[in-house]
Design an enzyme around this catalytic site. Structure first.
Site, PDB file in Angstrom:
ATOM      1  N   GLU A  97       0.836  -1.223   0.000  1.00 25.92           N
ATOM      2  CA  GLU A  97       0.000   0.000   0.000  1.00 25.92           C
ATOM      3  C   GLU A  97       0.864   1.263   0.000  1.00 25.92           C
ATOM      4  O   GLU A  97       0.535   2.268   0.640  1.00 25.92           O
ATOM      5  CB  GLU A  97      -1.043  -0.051   1.104  1.00 25.92           C
ATOM      6  CG  GLU A  97      -1.989  -1.233   0.855  1.00 25.92           C
ATOM      7  CD  GLU A  97      -3.317  -1.165   1.559  1.00 25.92           C
ATOM      8  OE1 GLU A  97      -3.787  -0.047   1.804  1.00 25.92           O
ATOM      9  OE2 GLU A  97      -3.870  -2.237   1.830  1.00 25.92           O
TER      10      GLU A  97
HETATM   11  N1  CAA Z   1      -4.703  10.861  -3.158  1.00 24.32           N
HETATM   12  C1  CAA Z   1      -5.494  11.348  -4.129  1.00 24.32           C
HETATM   13  N2  CAA Z   1      -5.058  11.642  -5.360  1.00 24.32           N
HETATM   14  C2  CAA Z   1      -3.767  11.397  -5.615  1.00 24.32           C
HETATM   15  C3  CAA Z   1      -2.864  10.884  -4.665  1.00 24.32           C
HETATM   16  C4  CAA Z   1      -3.395  10.610  -3.378  1.00 24.32           C
HETATM   17  N3  CAA Z   1      -2.624  10.099  -2.410  1.00 24.32           N
HETATM   18  N4  CAA Z   1      -1.653  10.747  -5.228  1.00 24.32           N
HETATM   19  C5  CAA Z   1      -1.761  11.180  -6.491  1.00 24.32           C
HETATM   20  N5  CAA Z   1      -3.048  11.565  -6.720  1.00 24.32           N
HETATM   21  C6  CAA Z   1      -3.593  12.128  -7.949  1.00 24.32           C
HETATM   22  C7  CAA Z   1      -2.963  13.481  -8.259  1.00 24.32           C
HETATM   23  O1  CAA Z   1      -3.675  14.506  -7.612  1.00 24.32           O
HETATM   24  C8  CAA Z   1      -3.090  13.541  -9.777  1.00 24.32           C
HETATM   25  O2  CAA Z   1      -4.415  13.877 -10.080  1.00 24.32           O
HETATM   26  P1  CAA Z   1      -4.730  14.848 -11.358  1.00 24.32           P
HETATM   27  O3  CAA Z   1      -4.306  14.089 -12.559  1.00 24.32           O
HETATM   28  O4  CAA Z   1      -6.196  15.046 -11.268  1.00 24.32           O
HETATM   29  O5  CAA Z   1      -3.927  16.083 -11.152  1.00 24.32           O
HETATM   30  C9  CAA Z   1      -2.908  12.085 -10.182  1.00 24.32           C
HETATM   31  O6  CAA Z   1      -3.237  11.285  -9.047  1.00 24.32           O
HETATM   32  C10 CAA Z   1      -1.494  11.761 -10.610  1.00 24.32           C
HETATM   33  O7  CAA Z   1      -0.662  12.137  -9.548  1.00 24.32           O
HETATM   34  P2  CAA Z   1       0.888  12.360  -9.723  1.00 24.32           P
HETATM   35  O8  CAA Z   1       1.152  13.244 -10.900  1.00 24.32           O
HETATM   36  O9  CAA Z   1       1.404  12.763  -8.394  1.00 24.32           O
HETATM   37  O10 CAA Z   1       1.354  10.875 -10.109  1.00 24.32           O
HETATM   38  P3  CAA Z   1       2.759  10.247  -9.991  1.00 24.32           P
HETATM   39  O11 CAA Z   1       2.769   9.124 -10.968  1.00 24.32           O
HETATM   40  O12 CAA Z   1       3.858  11.260 -10.041  1.00 24.32           O
HETATM   41  O13 CAA Z   1       2.839   9.674  -8.483  1.00 24.32           O
HETATM   42  C11 CAA Z   1       2.270   8.172  -6.718  1.00 24.32           C
HETATM   43  C12 CAA Z   1       1.821   8.970  -7.932  1.00 24.32           C
HETATM   44  C13 CAA Z   1       1.948   8.977  -5.480  1.00 24.32           C
HETATM   45  C14 CAA Z   1       3.735   7.819  -6.725  1.00 24.32           C
HETATM   46  C15 CAA Z   1       1.413   6.890  -6.826  1.00 24.32           C
HETATM   47  O14 CAA Z   1       1.750   6.182  -8.003  1.00 24.32           O
HETATM   48  C16 CAA Z   1       1.516   5.984  -5.642  1.00 24.32           C
HETATM   49  O15 CAA Z   1       0.886   6.220  -4.632  1.00 24.32           O
HETATM   50  N6  CAA Z   1       2.275   4.882  -5.785  1.00 24.32           N
HETATM   51  C17 CAA Z   1       2.254   3.828  -4.830  1.00 24.32           C
HETATM   52  C18 CAA Z   1       1.262   2.778  -5.264  1.00 24.32           C
HETATM   53  C19 CAA Z   1       0.768   1.957  -4.132  1.00 24.32           C
HETATM   54  O16 CAA Z   1       0.506   2.433  -3.039  1.00 24.32           O
HETATM   55  N7  CAA Z   1       0.585   0.673  -4.430  1.00 24.32           N
HETATM   56  C20 CAA Z   1       0.048  -0.212  -3.477  1.00 24.32           C
HETATM   57  C21 CAA Z   1      -0.673  -1.310  -4.184  1.00 24.32           C
HETATM   58  S1  CAA Z   1      -2.099  -1.849  -3.341  1.00 24.32           S
HETATM   59  C22 CAA Z   1      -1.600  -2.998  -2.230  1.00 24.32           C
HETATM   60  O17 CAA Z   1      -0.468  -3.080  -1.823  1.00 24.32           O
HETATM   61  C23 CAA Z   1      -2.730  -3.794  -1.771  1.00 24.32           C
HETATM   62  C24 CAA Z   1      -2.486  -5.063  -1.080  1.00 24.32           C
HETATM   63  O18 CAA Z   1      -2.749  -6.110  -1.627  1.00 24.32           O
HETATM   64  C25 CAA Z   1      -2.139  -5.038   0.377  1.00 24.32           C
END
Ligand code: CAA
Length: 379
Positions: free
Chosen positions: A363
């Protein structure tokens, strides 16, 4: 924001504690060793209302707040972090997202089944080449008029083989980047949907983690959640809440390791007295207790913000970052306090140390949490 706990919150924590200590504890050592999924306990958790804790009773959920969910997660994780993650994914990644963004038909058809615990859910975002960089996922969903056709691979999926319903993020328009990602409900048994190999994991070994293969799976149009191109936003919003659940899991692991260590330190004697009378051990216990209290403050704060409908994305990143760090540090110290016994299965703390590590990875890794926090400071 009040910091007092309500009677209902305390009662829920008590029910979770009783369940964890009287049932989960009886076979966790064996399940961890043999990688056995706790189907029997998941069924019982459904009866207790723990599989759809935050879902409205209108959809067969328990209608509780996030803090109650966090407290239940903490109690269950104290004993068995594997069963806790099964519960966490169903509650905060699958049920929450469907209740918030699903349409009425999806809620009646799918959410009821998940919230009541008759069915189990999985959340499918990560891929072999898109873990932290989730926006670059490659699973493709082609619009075929009457249905969408899904092709791709998902990795590290919790409840991978045991789930009945899967929320799958897939790209519907690559030219739009993350704005082309959509979310689909895929049912087990759909043609072309295969469960891939099971992961042989360091920890949370009683939970079931698989890769999933989608080969031209025909997904009905009505299974699209929240509209075309909403999938990435859906995943991010959902994971913001999921991170509070994982922070609670980390907190519970740390608290469990502390309780084992405190009890052990009063029994185990060296140099003619219980090790709890040695200052070296006292300082370890004091530091552990302080770190856990600090982590709990952050985790409860994130839950309270969510319950108050205030912005909680940064608070949940802080809670997960800090609680998972504490869980790792505390469990390493717990093994140290137990000495040689800490290194053998029967004393539980070596399992807790193995289980703690994943809370810094899934996550969103700790580095992703720091990225979320840093961006909020610099925006
Ligand atoms: N909350 C809401 N919106 C978000 C957000 C958040 N935490 N993070 C990014 N966004 C939105 C941004 O506002 C943006 O929206 P708009 O296009 O409307 O402007 C959009 O998403 C893209 O954001 P970024 O330009 O910041 O995207 P990025 O690619 O640079 O970075 C990131 C995004 C934060 C790195 C994201 O990819 C991330 O959180 N990565 C980690 C993924 C993750 O947590 N994976 C877990 C898998 S699930 C799991 O593990 C389940 C299980 O089985 C236990």
């Amino acid at each position: 924001m009040t910091t007092k706990l309500t009677q209902e919150q305390n009662l829920i924590a008590e029910a979770a504690r009783d369940f964890a200590q009287n049932y989960l504890d009886t076979d966790i050592l064996d399940r961890d060793k043999k990688e056995l999924f706790p189907s029997h306990w998941v069924k019982q958790m459904a009866e207790l209302g723990f599989m759809g804790m935050m879902v409205s009773p209108a959809y067969e959920g328990s209608g509780m707040d996030t803090l109650s969910y966090v407290m239940a997660m903490e109690e269950i994780s104290k004993v068995d972090a594997s069963t806790a993650v099964i519960m966490s994914v169903n509650n905060s990644l699958v049920c929450w997202g469907l209740e918030k963004y699903g349409n009425e038909n999806q809620k009646n058809t799918f959410l009821r089944e998940l919230a009541s615990g008759r069915k189990l859910g999985a959340f499918c975002l990560s891929e072999p080449e898109a873990g932290s960089d989730a926006a670059h996922l490659k699973t493709r969903a082609l619009d075929k008029g009457a249905y969408f056709e899904l092709t791709g691979t998902k990795n590290w999926i919790t409840n991978g083989s045991t789930a009945d319903l899967y929320l799958v993020m897939a790209q519907t328009d690559p030219a739009l980047g993350h704005k082309g990602i959509s979310c689909f409900i895929v049912e087990k048994g759909m043609e072309g949907f295969e469960i891939g190999p099971k992961e042989d994991k360091l920890g949370i070994r009683s939970s079931d983690t698989h890769s999933l293969l989608f080969n031209q799976v025909k997904v009905p149009k009505e299974n699209l959640v929240g509209g075309l191109g909403f999938g990435f936003k859906f995943a991010m919003e959902t994971i913001n809440g999921g991170r509070i659940g994982i922070a609670a899991q980390a907190l519970g692991i740390a608290q469990g390791a502390y309780e084992h260590s405190l009890a052990y330190s009063k029994e185990r004697k060296t140099f003619g007295k219980p090790i709890s009378e040695h200052q070296a051990i006292q300082f370890k216990l004091a530091k552990i207790k302080t770190d856990i209290e600090a982590a709990r403050t952050l985790v409860y704060k994130a839950a309270r913000l969510k319950d108050a409908h205030q912005s909680f994305d940064v608070a949940s990143a802080m809670a997960k970052y800090y609680a998972s760090k504490v869980a790792m540090e505390v469990t390493v110290e717990a093994v140290q306090i137990h000495g040689g016994n800490g290194y053998v299965r029967a004393y539980h703390v070596e399992r807790m140390m193995r289980d703690a590590k994943i809370t810094q990875i899934y996550e969103g890794t700790s580095e992703i949490q720091l990225l979320v926090i840093a961006r909020s400071l610099l925006n």
